[in-house]
Design a protein around this motif. Structure first.
Motif, PDB file in Angstrom:
ATOM      1  N   THR A 227     -62.733 -43.414 -34.330  1.00  0.00           N
ATOM      2  CA  THR A 227     -63.881 -43.083 -33.482  1.00  0.00           C
ATOM      3  C   THR A 227     -63.773 -41.683 -32.905  1.00  0.00           C
ATOM      4  OG1 THR A 227     -64.097 -45.419 -32.900  1.00  0.00           O
ATOM      5  CG2 THR A 227     -65.246 -43.838 -31.496  1.00  0.00           C
ATOM      6  N   HIS A 228     -62.549 -41.262 -32.576  1.00  0.00           N
ATOM      7  CA  HIS A 228     -62.319 -39.950 -31.975  1.00  0.00           C
ATOM      8  C   HIS A 228     -62.149 -38.838 -33.009  1.00  0.00           C
ATOM      9  CE1 HIS A 228     -60.814 -41.491 -27.781  1.00  0.00           C
ATOM     10  NE2 HIS A 228     -62.090 -41.703 -27.995  1.00  0.00           N
ATOM     11  N   ALA A 229     -62.364 -39.129 -34.289  1.00  0.00           N
ATOM     12  CA  ALA A 229     -62.212 -38.110 -35.326  1.00  0.00           C
ATOM     13  C   ALA A 229     -63.153 -36.939 -35.072  1.00  0.00           C
ATOM     14  CB  ALA A 229     -62.479 -38.720 -36.700  1.00  0.00           C
ATOM     15  N   LEU A 230     -62.680 -35.737 -35.382  1.00  0.00           N
ATOM     16  CA  LEU A 230     -63.458 -34.507 -35.191  1.00  0.00           C
ATOM     17  C   LEU A 230     -64.191 -34.185 -36.491  1.00  0.00           C
ATOM     18  CD1 LEU A 230     -64.073 -32.101 -33.252  1.00  0.00           C
ATOM     19  CD2 LEU A 230     -62.132 -30.928 -34.312  1.00  0.00           C
ATOM     20  N   THR A 231     -65.513 -34.209 -36.446  1.00  0.00           N
ATOM     21  CA  THR A 231     -66.337 -33.962 -37.624  1.00  0.00           C
ATOM     22  C   THR A 231     -66.929 -32.556 -37.576  1.00  0.00           C
ATOM     23  OG1 THR A 231     -68.324 -34.825 -36.537  1.00  0.00           O
ATOM     24  CG2 THR A 231     -66.941 -36.411 -37.731  1.00  0.00           C
ATOM     25  N   GLU A 232     -67.493 -32.124 -38.699  1.00  0.00           N
ATOM     26  CA  GLU A 232     -68.195 -30.839 -38.719  1.00  0.00           C
ATOM     27  C   GLU A 232     -69.351 -30.851 -37.729  1.00  0.00           C
ATOM     28  OE1 GLU A 232     -69.293 -29.294 -42.519  1.00  0.00           O
ATOM     29  OE2 GLU A 232     -67.348 -29.726 -43.434  1.00  0.00           O
ATOM     30  N   ALA A 233     -70.042 -31.984 -37.613  1.00  0.00           N
ATOM     31  CA  ALA A 233     -71.172 -32.079 -36.674  1.00  0.00           C
ATOM     32  C   ALA A 233     -70.709 -31.875 -35.235  1.00  0.00           C
ATOM     33  CB  ALA A 233     -71.868 -33.427 -36.828  1.00  0.00           C
ATOM     34  N   LYS A 234     -69.557 -32.456 -34.877  1.00  0.00           N
ATOM     35  CA  LYS A 234     -69.025 -32.262 -33.528  1.00  0.00           C
ATOM     36  C   LYS A 234     -68.632 -30.805 -33.317  1.00  0.00           C
ATOM     37  CE  LYS A 234     -67.260 -36.964 -32.767  1.00  0.00           C
ATOM     38  NZ  LYS A 234     -66.036 -37.788 -32.544  1.00  0.00           N
ATOM     39  N   LEU A 235     -68.035 -30.181 -34.326  1.00  0.00           N
ATOM     40  CA  LEU A 235     -67.664 -28.770 -34.202  1.00  0.00           C
ATOM     41  C   LEU A 235     -68.893 -27.887 -34.032  1.00  0.00           C
ATOM     42  CD1 LEU A 235     -64.835 -28.633 -36.874  1.00  0.00           C
ATOM     43  CD2 LEU A 235     -64.560 -28.077 -34.455  1.00  0.00           C
ATOM     44  N   ILE A 236     -69.935 -28.164 -34.796  1.00  0.00           N
ATOM     45  CA  ILE A 236     -71.171 -27.388 -34.672  1.00  0.00           C
ATOM     46  C   ILE A 236     -71.754 -27.538 -33.273  1.00  0.00           C
ATOM     47  CG2 ILE A 236     -73.566 -27.237 -35.488  1.00  0.00           C
ATOM     48  CD1 ILE A 236     -72.494 -27.934 -38.284  1.00  0.00           C
ATOM     49  N   SER A 237     -71.621 -28.725 -32.674  1.00  0.00           N
ATOM     50  CA  SER A 237     -72.158 -28.958 -31.328  1.00  0.00           C
ATOM     51  C   SER A 237     -71.470 -28.103 -30.273  1.00  0.00           C
ATOM     52  CB  SER A 237     -72.037 -30.440 -30.953  1.00  0.00           C
ATOM     53  OG  SER A 237     -70.691 -30.791 -30.671  1.00  0.00           O
ATOM     54  N   VAL A 238     -70.258 -27.610 -30.576  1.00  0.00           N
ATOM     55  CA  VAL A 238     -69.551 -26.710 -29.647  1.00  0.00           C
ATOM     56  C   VAL A 238     -69.481 -25.295 -30.229  1.00  0.00           C
ATOM     57  CG1 VAL A 238     -68.252 -28.529 -28.491  1.00  0.00           C
ATOM     58  CG2 VAL A 238     -67.295 -27.477 -30.559  1.00  0.00           C
ATOM     59  N   ASN A 239     -70.439 -24.974 -31.115  1.00  0.00           N
ATOM     60  CA  ASN A 239     -70.651 -23.619 -31.645  1.00  0.00           C
ATOM     61  C   ASN A 239     -69.532 -23.126 -32.567  1.00  0.00           C
ATOM     62  OD1 ASN A 239     -73.124 -23.301 -30.176  1.00  0.00           O
ATOM     63  ND2 ASN A 239     -71.913 -22.883 -28.343  1.00  0.00           N
ATOM     64  N   ILE A 240     -68.891 -24.031 -33.276  1.00  0.00           N
ATOM     65  CA  ILE A 240     -67.933 -23.647 -34.307  1.00  0.00           C
ATOM     66  C   ILE A 240     -68.561 -24.036 -35.637  1.00  0.00           C
ATOM     67  CG2 ILE A 240     -65.616 -24.008 -35.231  1.00  0.00           C
ATOM     68  CD1 ILE A 240     -64.833 -24.737 -32.295  1.00  0.00           C
ATOM     69  N   THR A 241     -68.962 -23.039 -36.430  1.00  0.00           N
ATOM     70  CA  THR A 241     -69.833 -23.292 -37.579  1.00  0.00           C
ATOM     71  C   THR A 241     -69.202 -22.972 -38.924  1.00  0.00           C
ATOM     72  OG1 THR A 241     -70.809 -21.085 -37.327  1.00  0.00           O
ATOM     73  CG2 THR A 241     -71.903 -22.916 -36.190  1.00  0.00           C
ATOM     74  N   GLN A 242     -67.948 -22.511 -38.949  1.00  0.00           N
ATOM     75  CA  GLN A 242     -67.286 -22.246 -40.227  1.00  0.00           C
ATOM     76  C   GLN A 242     -65.783 -22.317 -40.065  1.00  0.00           C
ATOM     77  OE1 GLN A 242     -67.049 -17.354 -40.237  1.00  0.00           O
ATOM     78  NE2 GLN A 242     -68.397 -18.341 -41.670  1.00  0.00           N
ATOM     79  N   VAL A 243     -65.100 -22.408 -41.200  1.00  0.00           N
ATOM     80  CA  VAL A 243     -63.643 -22.470 -41.189  1.00  0.00           C
ATOM     81  C   VAL A 243     -63.073 -21.122 -40.740  1.00  0.00           C
ATOM     82  CG1 VAL A 243     -63.540 -24.249 -42.978  1.00  0.00           C
ATOM     83  CG2 VAL A 243     -63.591 -21.826 -43.629  1.00  0.00           C
ATOM     84  N   GLY A 244     -61.738 -21.119 -40.563  1.00  0.00           N
ATOM     85  CA  GLY A 244     -61.065 -19.901 -40.124  1.00  0.00           C
ATOM     86  C   GLY A 244     -60.601 -20.000 -38.677  1.00  0.00           C
ATOM     87  N   PHE A 245     -60.084 -21.179 -38.275  1.00  0.00           N
ATOM     88  CA  PHE A 245     -59.660 -21.369 -36.882  1.00  0.00           C
ATOM     89  C   PHE A 245     -58.380 -22.200 -36.835  1.00  0.00           C
ATOM     90  CE2 PHE A 245     -62.831 -24.605 -37.958  1.00  0.00           C
ATOM     91  CZ  PHE A 245     -62.176 -25.786 -37.663  1.00  0.00           C
ATOM     92  N   GLU A 246     -57.681 -22.087 -35.700  1.00  0.00           N
ATOM     93  CA  GLU A 246     -56.481 -22.885 -35.436  1.00  0.00           C
ATOM     94  C   GLU A 246     -56.889 -24.142 -34.683  1.00  0.00           C
ATOM     95  OE1 GLU A 246     -53.344 -22.306 -36.275  1.00  0.00           O
ATOM     96  OE2 GLU A 246     -53.506 -20.267 -37.089  1.00  0.00           O
ATOM     97  N   LEU A 247     -56.408 -25.292 -35.116  1.00  0.00           N
ATOM     98  CA  LEU A 247     -56.798 -26.571 -34.536  1.00  0.00           C
ATOM     99  C   LEU A 247     -55.574 -27.322 -34.026  1.00  0.00           C
ATOM    100  CD1 LEU A 247     -59.091 -28.622 -34.030  1.00  0.00           C
ATOM    101  CD2 LEU A 247     -58.622 -29.566 -36.292  1.00  0.00           C
ATOM    102  N   ARG A 248     -55.694 -27.842 -32.809  1.00  0.00           N
ATOM    103  CA  ARG A 248     -54.654 -28.691 -32.221  1.00  0.00           C
ATOM    104  C   ARG A 248     -55.339 -29.858 -31.511  1.00  0.00           C
ATOM    105  NH1 ARG A 248     -50.425 -24.914 -28.948  1.00  0.00           N
ATOM    106  NH2 ARG A 248     -48.951 -26.551 -29.517  1.00  0.00           N
ATOM    107  N   CYS A 249     -54.581 -30.899 -31.210  1.00  0.00           N
ATOM    108  CA  CYS A 249     -55.131 -32.018 -30.445  1.00  0.00           C
ATOM    109  C   CYS A 249     -54.065 -32.552 -29.500  1.00  0.00           C
ATOM    110  CB  CYS A 249     -55.644 -33.125 -31.367  1.00  0.00           C
ATOM    111  SG  CYS A 249     -54.345 -34.077 -32.202  1.00  0.00           S
ATOM    112  N   SER A 250     -54.515 -33.323 -28.526  1.00  0.00           N
ATOM    113  CA  SER A 250     -53.611 -34.045 -27.632  1.00  0.00           C
ATOM    114  C   SER A 250     -54.260 -35.370 -27.280  1.00  0.00           C
ATOM    115  CB  SER A 250     -53.308 -33.233 -26.364  1.00  0.00           C
ATOM    116  OG  SER A 250     -54.481 -33.097 -25.569  1.00  0.00           O
ATOM    117  N   VAL A 251     -53.444 -36.320 -26.834  1.00  0.00           N
ATOM    118  CA  VAL A 251     -53.941 -37.631 -26.437  1.00  0.00           C
ATOM    119  C   VAL A 251     -53.335 -37.993 -25.084  1.00  0.00           C
ATOM    120  CG1 VAL A 251     -54.114 -40.077 -27.036  1.00  0.00           C
ATOM    121  CG2 VAL A 251     -54.129 -38.354 -28.847  1.00  0.00           C
ATOM    122  N   THR A 252     -54.185 -38.440 -24.154  1.00  0.00           N
ATOM    123  CA  THR A 252     -53.703 -38.918 -22.864  1.00  0.00           C
ATOM    124  C   THR A 252     -53.974 -40.411 -22.746  1.00  0.00           C
ATOM    125  OG1 THR A 252     -55.798 -38.337 -21.783  1.00  0.00           O
ATOM    126  CG2 THR A 252     -54.043 -36.693 -21.737  1.00  0.00           C
TER     127      THR A 252
END
Length: 378
Positions: A196-221
């Motif tokens: 459910t918490h997977a990061l999709t292209e649609a979610k990235l576009i919603s925060v103005n990230i529209t193409q590849v070429g970035f560093e990605l990290r995650c955390s869980v609390t």
């Protein structure tokens, strides 16, 4: 001094922090306290409406169980939004019967509550101060493709192991060092929270990230409730999403050449039709010196391609130092830019992506002249 707003009926208090009443019978209002068969149940139907101090205890944030909290029908806090809390009455077959709202206020680090009269044999539940669970698991970012008939979309998962207790998990996504998205707290549900918490292209576009070429990290609390204190986040290792380039600067002699290696860090595809597709990387020659009278940006027909079936195999572009007969300086600095096409149907996240810019120092061996760098696929 408390008064009522004549229009809204909401509490209006000039200084509620200095004019509170202690919540009565706190020792019975704990979620683990169950009334005995002949015991008289707490009933807040007769409670005097006003601001109450719970002596450091907090409103219970999960349904404690029928006949818990010293009452027949416990009242617990489902959600907090600013100074407004959504309260639920738990009955034998419904954990959130007749939800209603109360106001709260922070007095320093202590929360106080504007408690209203309740209905039938119900009472507010309070517990000990919330202490977040210890959860120091380091997650891992994984990648996969979501395919339909004609398109393939990138999807990222923040993989982590389950806490020993039944807790809520919040996944946080960090792009280029900035927190861009925090998912709603959810329970484990057989590991379904990761999906459910997977990061999709649609979610990235919603925060103005529209193409590849970035560093990605995650955390869980982790937290005991969906609106309670959370554990300290532990960031995953950084994962680059795009194409890595082996060289950012080169030194060539006239007639010499060098190979530039390109490597995809994540897969790409072209849907479920099974026709196969390729990702083209073109070289663009940027003439930047004053020695050449007609400096310009010119696209080259040279480049390289990645196959969707062998996306993790490195591709190579060979750069030549071509000799020119025109007089010029003994050394020339030029640039070659690697880019993807402007249009990539079904793979829009890869379109117009600048893979990198290679700075080339071209040295003349025999005579000063004006030279240029030409890129060709290997």
């Amino acid at each position: 001094m408390i008064r009522k707003d004549p229009n809204l009926g909401d509490p209006v208090d000039q200084d509620p922090c200095s004019g509170t009443t202690k919540v009565p019978n706190l020792e019975k209002r704990d979620g683990v306290y169950v009334i005995a068969t002949s015991e008289r149940a707490l009933n807040d139907r007769l409670l005097t409406e006003g601001w109450y101090d719970s002596s450091g205890k907090y409103l219970l944030n999960s349904a404690p169980g029928f006949q818990h909290c010293g009452t027949r029908y416990p009242i617990w806090r489902q959600k907090k939004n600013g100074d407004t809390s959504t309260m639920c009455i738990q009955i034998h077959n419904n954990n959130c019967y007749l939800p209603f709202y109360i106001e709260t206020k922070m007095c320093g680090t202590k929360e106080i509550f504007y408690l209203k009269k309740t209905i039938f044999s119900s009472a507010y539940c309070f517990g000990t101060p919330n202490i977040p669970p210890t959860f120091n698991v380091k997650p891992n970012v994984t990648t996969r493709l979501r395919n339909n008939k004609y398109t393939s979309k990138l999807e990222f998962r923040c993989e982590f192991s389950k806490h020993a207790d039944d807790v809520f998990y919040t996944t946080n996504w960090v792009v280029n060092g900035e927190l861009v998205l925090s998912e709603e707290p959810l329970k484990w549900s057989g590991g379904g929270v990761i999906e459910t918490h997977a990061l999709t292209e649609a979610k990235l576009i919603s925060v103005n990230i529209t193409q590849v070429g970035f560093e990605l990290r995650c955390s869980v609390t982790a937290s005991v409730g969906n609106d309670t204190a959370a554990s300290v986040p532990v960031l995953s290792d950084s994962k680059f999403i795009g194409i890595k380039i082996s060289e950012e600067s080169l030194t060539l002699s006239e007639g010499g050449f060098a190979d530039i290696s390109l490597l995809l860090t994540v897969p790409f595809g072209c849907g479920t039709e099974g026709l196969g597709c390729e990702l083209l990387v073109e070289s663009v020659h940027l003439e930047t010196t004053a020695d050449c009278n007609q400096s310009r940006l010119a696209s080259s027909s040279c480049g390289t391609v990645f196959s969707d079936t062998k996306w993790n195999k490195a591709a190579t572009i060979r750069v030549f130092g071509q000799v020119s007969q025109t007089l010029g300086s003994a050394s020339t600095m030029l640039k070659v830019k690697m880019v993807t096409p402007d249009v990539l149907p079904g793979n829009e996240f890869w379109a117009r992506y600048t893979v990198g810019v290679i700075t080339v120092q071209l040295k003349k061996e025999h005579r000063p002249d004006c030279t240029e760098v030409v890129s060709c696929s290997h």
